[in-house]
Scaffold this motif. Structure first.
Motif, mmCIF file in Angstrom:
data_model
loop_
_atom_site.group_PDB
_atom_site.id
_atom_site.type_symbol
_atom_site.label_atom_id
_atom_site.label_comp_id
_atom_site.label_asym_id
_atom_site.label_seq_id
_atom_site.Cartn_x
_atom_site.Cartn_y
_atom_site.Cartn_z
ATOM 1 N N SER A 30 73.289 22.138 37.281
ATOM 2 C CA SER A 30 73.180 20.906 36.504
ATOM 3 C C SER A 30 72.256 21.090 35.311
ATOM 4 C CB SER A 30 72.692 19.757 37.388
ATOM 5 O OG SER A 30 73.692 19.402 38.315
ATOM 6 N N SER A 62 69.296 15.910 32.372
ATOM 7 C CA SER A 62 69.615 15.445 31.023
ATOM 8 C C SER A 62 68.860 16.348 30.067
ATOM 9 C CB SER A 62 69.194 13.979 30.856
ATOM 10 O OG SER A 62 69.483 13.483 29.565
ATOM 11 N N TYR A 72 70.674 7.054 37.744
ATOM 12 C CA TYR A 72 72.107 6.773 37.711
ATOM 13 C C TYR A 72 72.484 6.279 36.314
ATOM 14 C CZ TYR A 72 72.024 6.899 42.836
ATOM 15 O OH TYR A 72 71.861 7.290 44.140
ATOM 16 N N TRP A 95 79.926 16.238 33.946
ATOM 17 C CA TRP A 95 78.999 16.170 32.823
ATOM 18 C C TRP A 95 79.592 15.247 31.772
ATOM 19 C CZ3 TRP A 95 79.032 21.615 30.035
ATOM 20 C CH2 TRP A 95 80.339 21.965 29.718
ATOM 21 N N ALA A 141 73.592 20.507 31.545
ATOM 22 C CA ALA A 141 72.943 19.560 30.638
ATOM 23 C C ALA A 141 72.599 20.215 29.307
ATOM 24 C CB ALA A 141 71.684 18.982 31.286
ATOM 25 N N SER A 150 75.420 9.933 39.603
ATOM 26 C CA SER A 150 74.073 10.240 40.062
ATOM 27 C C SER A 150 73.569 11.411 39.228
ATOM 28 C CB SER A 150 74.094 10.608 41.551
ATOM 29 O OG SER A 150 72.823 11.016 41.992
ATOM 30 N N VAL A 151 72.609 11.141 38.344
ATOM 31 C CA VAL A 151 72.182 12.120 37.352
ATOM 32 C C VAL A 151 71.236 13.140 37.984
ATOM 33 C CG1 VAL A 151 71.018 12.456 35.132
ATOM 34 C CG2 VAL A 151 72.440 10.419 35.511
ATOM 35 N N GLU A 152 71.488 14.401 37.694
ATOM 36 C CA GLU A 152 70.612 15.476 38.145
ATOM 37 C C GLU A 152 69.827 16.111 37.002
ATOM 38 O OE1 GLU A 152 73.234 18.064 40.259
ATOM 39 O OE2 GLU A 152 73.726 16.555 41.773
ATOM 40 N N GLY A 194 71.235 8.361 29.853
ATOM 41 C CA GLY A 194 71.313 9.568 30.657
ATOM 42 C C GLY A 194 70.043 9.967 31.370
ATOM 43 N N GLY A 250 75.627 15.648 36.680
ATOM 44 C CA GLY A 250 75.332 15.173 38.023
ATOM 45 C C GLY A 250 76.595 15.060 38.855
ATOM 46 N N PHE A 282 74.101 13.927 30.213
ATOM 47 C CA PHE A 282 73.761 13.986 31.636
ATOM 48 C C PHE A 282 74.693 14.960 32.345
ATOM 49 C CE2 PHE A 282 76.711 10.558 30.834
ATOM 50 C CZ PHE A 282 77.746 10.834 31.707
#
Length: 319
Positions: A122, A37, A105, A88, A126, A33-35, A101, A69, A67
């Motif tokens: 995050s 980039s 997601y 990461w 990144a 789950s990306v937070e 990324g 997350g 990315f």
């Protein structure tokens, strides 16, 4: 889910935020789950159609090399990561991705991520996930910097440059940073022993250096001539002119121009995390954009003058 994709090549205006199916991790893969980039030169080159041998010509093409997350799911055979772990990593830079990324997601192989440094947000993670490994590989593995050597970092205020200044300092190098004069205070704080204004400093008036780390990719033959006997030079600023200079320098033995494309796996990411924890490396964030404004982030990147990294956050349910 939301994913930034290309439906054609071009300027930042071609970036689209599309609704796509959330990917499912297969064997050996992790769903993140990306937070956040960041914007990298690789992303801009893919978007502009300059890396068609990598991205292909079939759309859609996913955007976002890196990315940070949390783990949202794992495929069969994955050990060492659990749902909720903060991680990461990077997608593979030499493969085509329909989602990457810059998305809510992303699915990657487990050997392309590591646990992120606990002390970093995050956004901060990144900003380091590409630059940290790139600078580390350049200095430790490519030119093998040793304590006491004279180091020039060209493009020192950029993402890789700020990381290279810090790591060269931590490795005992005497660091000269070449950047805009207004960045002298920051670069000195990061560990530079000397800061030279690139606008008024020509290559023939500096050096010699034992090691040169170039992030710009132009005038490489001029800077290579500033190497001391036994000196080494590496560039991460690849372009057509850079490739020609690299090929031409191959006859110069140790003083040839080295080049590589960073493609770090878990061990390198863990090494960078240890450097963060020890205090030897910290992120430098220029600006932060929400995913909805990723085109503006790309435009800012291409205008230049960046200090560190442009980072894109991925808020949930606000697009």
């Amino acid at each position: 889910m939301k994913s930034v994709q290309l439906m054609s090549f071009g300027t930042a205006e071609v970036l689209r935020i599309n609704d796509v199916d959330r990917p499912v991790p297969g064997a050996g893969e992790v769903l993140v789950s990306v937070e956040a980039s960041s914007v990298n030169g690789h992303d801009a080159m893919v978007r502009a159609g300059e890396l068609k041998m990598v991205s292909g010509r079939r759309f859609p093409i996913g955007v976002g090399l890196d990315f940070a997350g949390t783990v949202a799911g794992t495929g069969a055979g994955v050990a060492g990561f659990r749902v909720g772990d903060r991680v990461w990593g990077m997608v593979h830079p030499r493969r085509r991705h329909t989602t990457a990324g810059a998305a809510e997601y992303v699915v990657v192989r487990a050997d392309r991520i590591s646990i992120a440094p606990a002390d970093l947000s995050s956004v901060e993670a990144a900003a380091l996930v590409v630059t940290g490994p790139t600078a580390l590989i350049a200095l430790r593995d490519s030119v093998r910097l040793t304590s006491g050597e004279r180091v020039l970092v060209r493009g020192a205020a950029g993402g890789v440059g700020t990381a290279a200044v810090q790591l060269a300092h931590a490795m005992g190098g005497h660091v000269t940073a070449l950047a805009r004069d207004r960045h002298a205070g920051l670069l000195t704080d990061l560990g530079a022993d000397e800061v030279l204004d690139y606008g008024s400093t020509t290559s023939d008036r500096i050096g010699p250096f034992d090691v040169i780390v170039d992030t710009v990719g132009t005038e490489l033959h001029c800077y290579r001539s500033r190497l001391a006997k036994g000196g080494r030079m590496v560039t991460v600023g690849l372009s057509s002119s850079a490739l020609a200079a690299i090929a031409a320098s191959s006859v110069h033995g140790s003083r040839r121009i080295r080049a590589f494309s960073a493609n770090p796996k878990t061990p390198v990411l863990l090494d960078v995390a240890d450097l963060v924890t020890s205090g030897a490396l910290r992120p430098v964030v220029d600006s932060v954009y929400p995913l909805a404004d990723i085109a503006a982030a790309h435009e800012a990147f291409e205008r230049g003058g960046v200090v560190g990294k442009h980072v894109v956050t991925v808020p949930r349910g606000s697009l």
